[in-house]
Each structure stands twice: as structure tokens, then as C-alpha cells.
Design a protein around this motif. Structure first.
Motif, PDB file in Angstrom:
ATOM      1  N   ASP A 111     -88.246 -30.259  41.221  1.00 57.32           N
ATOM      2  CA  ASP A 111     -87.472 -31.286  41.929  1.00 57.32           C
ATOM      3  C   ASP A 111     -86.841 -30.730  43.200  1.00 57.32           C
ATOM      4  OD1 ASP A 111     -88.108 -33.116  39.976  1.00 57.32           O
ATOM      5  OD2 ASP A 111     -86.230 -32.859  38.868  1.00 57.32           O
ATOM      6  N   VAL A 112     -86.449 -29.457  43.161  1.00 56.23           N
ATOM      7  CA  VAL A 112     -85.793 -28.836  44.314  1.00 56.23           C
ATOM      8  C   VAL A 112     -86.807 -28.443  45.385  1.00 56.23           C
ATOM      9  CG1 VAL A 112     -84.532 -26.774  45.077  1.00 56.23           C
ATOM     10  CG2 VAL A 112     -83.785 -28.024  43.043  1.00 56.23           C
ATOM     11  N   THR A 113     -87.952 -27.904  44.964  1.00 50.02           N
ATOM     12  CA  THR A 113     -88.899 -27.347  45.934  1.00 50.02           C
ATOM     13  C   THR A 113     -90.024 -28.303  46.311  1.00 50.02           C
ATOM     14  OG1 THR A 113     -90.287 -26.373  44.195  1.00 50.02           O
ATOM     15  CG2 THR A 113     -88.455 -25.030  45.040  1.00 50.02           C
ATOM     16  N   LYS A 114     -90.429 -29.179  45.356  1.00 49.65           N
ATOM     17  CA  LYS A 114     -91.543 -30.111  45.583  1.00 49.65           C
ATOM     18  C   LYS A 114     -92.826 -29.382  45.976  1.00 49.65           C
ATOM     19  CE  LYS A 114     -88.978 -33.777  44.943  1.00 49.65           C
ATOM     20  NZ  LYS A 114     -89.093 -34.571  43.702  1.00 49.65           N
ATOM     21  N   GLU A 115     -92.978 -28.153  45.479  1.00 52.52           N
ATOM     22  CA  GLU A 115     -94.174 -27.403  45.842  1.00 52.52           C
ATOM     23  C   GLU A 115     -95.364 -27.818  44.986  1.00 52.52           C
ATOM     24  OE1 GLU A 115     -94.830 -25.870  48.395  1.00 52.52           O
ATOM     25  OE2 GLU A 115     -92.821 -25.749  49.209  1.00 52.52           O
ATOM     26  N   GLN A 116     -96.560 -27.340  45.373  1.00 53.72           N
ATOM     27  CA  GLN A 116     -97.804 -27.862  44.820  1.00 53.72           C
ATOM     28  C   GLN A 116     -97.978 -27.585  43.329  1.00 53.72           C
ATOM     29  OE1 GLN A 116    -100.798 -26.253  47.414  1.00 53.72           O
ATOM     30  NE2 GLN A 116    -100.386 -27.731  49.024  1.00 53.72           N
ATOM     31  N   HIS A 117     -97.770 -26.341  42.914  1.00 49.52           N
ATOM     32  CA  HIS A 117     -97.952 -25.991  41.508  1.00 49.52           C
ATOM     33  C   HIS A 117     -96.837 -25.044  41.072  1.00 49.52           C
ATOM     34  CE1 HIS A 117    -101.950 -27.777  41.450  1.00 49.52           C
ATOM     35  NE2 HIS A 117    -102.286 -27.048  42.493  1.00 49.52           N
ATOM     36  N   PRO A 167     -98.151 -34.576  43.142  1.00 49.40           N
ATOM     37  CA  PRO A 167     -99.218 -35.554  43.375  1.00 49.40           C
ATOM     38  C   PRO A 167    -100.052 -35.158  44.591  1.00 49.40           C
ATOM     39  CG  PRO A 167     -97.125 -36.655  42.977  1.00 49.40           C
ATOM     40  CD  PRO A 167     -96.812 -35.196  43.121  1.00 49.40           C
ATOM     41  N   GLY A 168    -101.350 -35.203  44.423  1.00 49.15           N
ATOM     42  CA  GLY A 168    -102.232 -34.865  45.529  1.00 49.15           C
ATOM     43  C   GLY A 168    -102.407 -33.383  45.763  1.00 49.15           C
ATOM     44  N   ALA A 169    -101.832 -32.547  44.891  1.00 44.68           N
ATOM     45  CA  ALA A 169    -101.981 -31.099  45.060  1.00 44.68           C
ATOM     46  C   ALA A 169    -103.436 -30.700  44.850  1.00 44.68           C
ATOM     47  CB  ALA A 169    -101.099 -30.358  44.068  1.00 44.68           C
ATOM     48  N   PRO A 170    -103.917 -29.696  45.580  1.00 42.89           N
ATOM     49  CA  PRO A 170    -105.297 -29.249  45.399  1.00 42.89           C
ATOM     50  C   PRO A 170    -105.548 -28.814  43.958  1.00 42.89           C
ATOM     51  CG  PRO A 170    -104.302 -28.227  47.326  1.00 42.89           C
ATOM     52  CD  PRO A 170    -103.199 -28.921  46.593  1.00 42.89           C
ATOM     53  N   GLN A 171    -106.765 -28.992  43.492  1.00 41.86           N
ATOM     54  CA  GLN A 171    -107.131 -28.579  42.143  1.00 41.86           C
ATOM     55  C   GLN A 171    -106.907 -27.082  41.976  1.00 41.86           C
ATOM     56  OE1 GLN A 171    -108.049 -30.539  39.588  1.00 41.86           O
ATOM     57  NE2 GLN A 171    -108.063 -28.744  38.269  1.00 41.86           N
ATOM     58  N   ALA A 172    -106.232 -26.701  40.896  1.00 33.12           N
ATOM     59  CA  ALA A 172    -105.963 -25.288  40.641  1.00 33.12           C
ATOM     60  C   ALA A 172    -106.839 -24.793  39.499  1.00 33.12           C
ATOM     61  CB  ALA A 172    -104.491 -25.087  40.291  1.00 33.12           C
ATOM     62  N   ASP A 173    -107.118 -23.478  39.496  1.00 33.58           N
ATOM     63  CA  ASP A 173    -107.910 -22.885  38.424  1.00 33.58           C
ATOM     64  C   ASP A 173    -107.105 -22.770  37.134  1.00 33.58           C
ATOM     65  OD1 ASP A 173    -110.131 -22.597  40.023  1.00 33.58           O
ATOM     66  OD2 ASP A 173    -109.576 -20.586  40.694  1.00 33.58           O
ATOM     67  N   SER A 174    -105.800 -22.935  37.228  1.00 25.08           N
ATOM     68  CA  SER A 174    -104.938 -22.794  36.057  1.00 25.08           C
ATOM     69  C   SER A 174    -104.925 -24.080  35.245  1.00 25.08           C
ATOM     70  CB  SER A 174    -103.516 -22.460  36.502  1.00 25.08           C
ATOM     71  OG  SER A 174    -103.027 -23.467  37.372  1.00 25.08           O
ATOM     72  N   ARG A 175    -104.839 -23.939  33.930  1.00 22.28           N
ATOM     73  CA  ARG A 175    -104.649 -25.071  33.029  1.00 22.28           C
ATOM     74  C   ARG A 175    -103.826 -24.574  31.853  1.00 22.28           C
ATOM     75  NH1 ARG A 175    -107.561 -24.738  28.439  1.00 22.28           N
ATOM     76  NH2 ARG A 175    -109.261 -23.231  28.386  1.00 22.28           N
ATOM     77  N   VAL A 176    -103.077 -25.464  31.241  1.00 26.23           N
ATOM     78  CA  VAL A 176    -102.245 -25.076  30.103  1.00 26.23           C
ATOM     79  C   VAL A 176    -103.138 -24.554  28.979  1.00 26.23           C
ATOM     80  CG1 VAL A 176    -100.628 -25.903  28.358  1.00 26.23           C
ATOM     81  CG2 VAL A 176    -100.460 -26.736  30.714  1.00 26.23           C
ATOM     82  N   GLY A 177    -102.826 -23.355  28.506  1.00 29.38           N
ATOM     83  CA  GLY A 177    -103.636 -22.724  27.474  1.00 29.38           C
ATOM     84  C   GLY A 177    -104.779 -21.900  28.025  1.00 29.38           C
TER      85      GLY A 177
END
Length: 251
Positions: free
Chosen positions: A98-104, A124-134
Motif C-alpha cells: 500500500d505504501v510503495t505500490k511497487e510491481q511485486h 495490477p498490470g505488473a509484468p509476469q514474474a517467474d515467481s509463484r507461491v510455493g
């Protein structure tokens, strides 16, 4: 594994091989696919898969494919470095977003030489990242990865440094001497800055989360478009969030 090696495997080995055959890319598998991926014979796969379905570790759908079952998920939630840590950190991660509003924004832990992602908040609209939960990321070139490696035991650091790391971009640090210097800077400064080391447009800033006894148990990191922010500007917010999670864990 060749099927001729199957007789040297214990029942536990066979069960773990079946569970290990599933992945994010292959979440549903037929008996034949399980046999091919594990090297186990079809009769063995059929027998062990039926036992896993009966216990709830696997589920068999109408399409005759097997999937990881909810019972296994229930057991996984008991891992102390998993859901309990995530639950403690999630409100603070949300505040940081909420403070930074950064992509990931990531919450990560180290599992030997891998970084495992426990949570990710994405704009919202952030580029697809290679990271996923788990998911796992076999690199310590990210902000969180550098933090976790910097605070890992000496033998883990030496094992990592003994093999040339993968070069993701021209900025990726692969020299053992330079990496040792970089890890020392992370410990001194209290945060890590990874400038386009894993992607040509990605900058990451990470900070350590301390658990009981002051040991580093996890890391919080922010990934943002390189050049859009100064890491020195974001670092205080990331460090403050990590300290807040550390306090919650020690309460």
C-alpha cells in the motif's frame, strides 16, 4: 530411472517419486505419465497411486488423471516456515504494498540452495514474474536471494560459491570474490540491492526477517522496474517491514 532399478527402491522411495512427479507445469498426470516420469512399472504405479488416493494425498478425476490431494495440502500447512510465517507476514506485506505500490512484493525462505516463495503481492498490470507461491528459484541473484545467502551458514555459502552461478544478464555477479564482497555488503548494510541481475529491466531490494535467537529465517523483497525508483529510497520501507515481521515472530 530405469525400471530395472525399481527393485532397489523402498516403498517410501516409490511413494516420494510419485509425489515428486507432479509440478506446476504438470499438475495432472495419467498412470502412464507417472510411470514414464518416475521410471516405475505400471503395476507399481497403479498400486501405490491407489494407496495415495485412499489416504487423500492424491485425487483421481473423471478424466482418469491424478492430482495432488487436499490431505497433502493440509499437512503442508503445518510446516513452520510455510503458512505460519506467511500468516504472520501477510498484513505487513500488504502495508508495504500500500505504501510503495511497487510491481511485486515477495516473502521468501531458503531451502538449501533454492529460494522458495511463500507469498507474492503483485500490482495490477505488473509484468509476469517467474515467481509463484510455493515455487522455487534456483538463484541467489535476486534481492531476497542475496539476503538469504548472505546469512546462510558458511558451508552453504561455500557450496554455492564452489560452482559458477548461472549468468542471467550481463549484470549478474558470478565471480566468487565479488560475490563474497557483495554478501559482506548485504550483512553490513542490512539489505540487498540486485540491479538487473536476473532480468534486464528488474531491480530488487530485499531485507532479512529474524526469528528466535536472531537467526535469519526469511526475507522480504520488492521487485520494480529498473530506473523507476532509487533502491536507497525503497530500502528503509523494506527494512522496516522486515523488522515488523521479526517482532511478530518473536512475540
Amino acid at each position: 530411472m530405469d525400471m530395472s532399478d525399481e527393485h532397489g527402491m523402498s516403498v517410501t522411495d516409490k511413494v516420494l517419486a510419485l509425489l515428486g512427479a507432479f509440478s506446476h507445469e504438470n499438475p495432472a498426470l495419467t498412470l502412464t505419465e507417472l510411470s514414464r516420469r518416475t521410471g516405475l512399472s505400471l503395476p507399481t504405479v497403479h498400486r501405490r497411486a491407489a494407496e495415495l488416493v485412499a489416504w487423500g494425498a492424491l485425487e483421481r478425476g473423471p478424466d482418469r488423471r491424478y492430482r495432488v490431494g487436499l490431505r497433502l495440502w493440509e499437512v503442508a500447512t503445518l510446516a513452520p516456515r510455510g503458512f505460519p510465517l506467511r500468516d504472520a507476514a501477510l498484513p505487513i506485506l500488504q502495508d508495504l504494498y500500500d505504501v510503495t505500490k511497487e510491481q511485486h512484493i515477495h516473502l521468501s525462505v531458503r531451502d538449501h540452495l533454492d529460494v522458495v516463495f511463500l507469498e507474492r503481492l503483485s500490482a495490477p498490470g505488473a509484468p509476469q514474474a517467474d515467481s509463484r507461491v510455493g515455487g522455487r528459484f534456483g538463484a541467489f541473484a535476486t534481492g531476497a536471494g542475496l539476503v538469504l545467502l548472505a546469512h546462510a551458514p558458511d558451508d552453504v555459502q561455500e557450496e554455492y560459491l564452489s560452482t559458477p552461478p548461472r549468468r542471467y544478464t550481463s549484470n549478474t555477479v558470478t565471480s566468487p570474490a565479488r560475490l563474497r564482497s557483495l554478501l559482506a555488503e548485504v550483512r553490513r548494510d542490512g539489505y540487498a540491492s540486485s540491479d538487473r541481475m536476473v532480468g534486464p529491466d528488474v531491480h530488487c531490494v530485499g531485507a532479512p526477517i529474524h526469528g528466535a535467537g536472531g537467526l535469519v529465517v526469511a526475507a522480504i523483497s520488492i521487485a520494480f522496474r529498473a530506473g523507476s525508483q532509487s533502491p536507497q529510497t525503497l530500502a528503509p520501507a523494506v527494512r522496516a517491514a522486515a523488522r515488523r515481521v521479526s517482532r511478530v515472530l518473536r512475540e
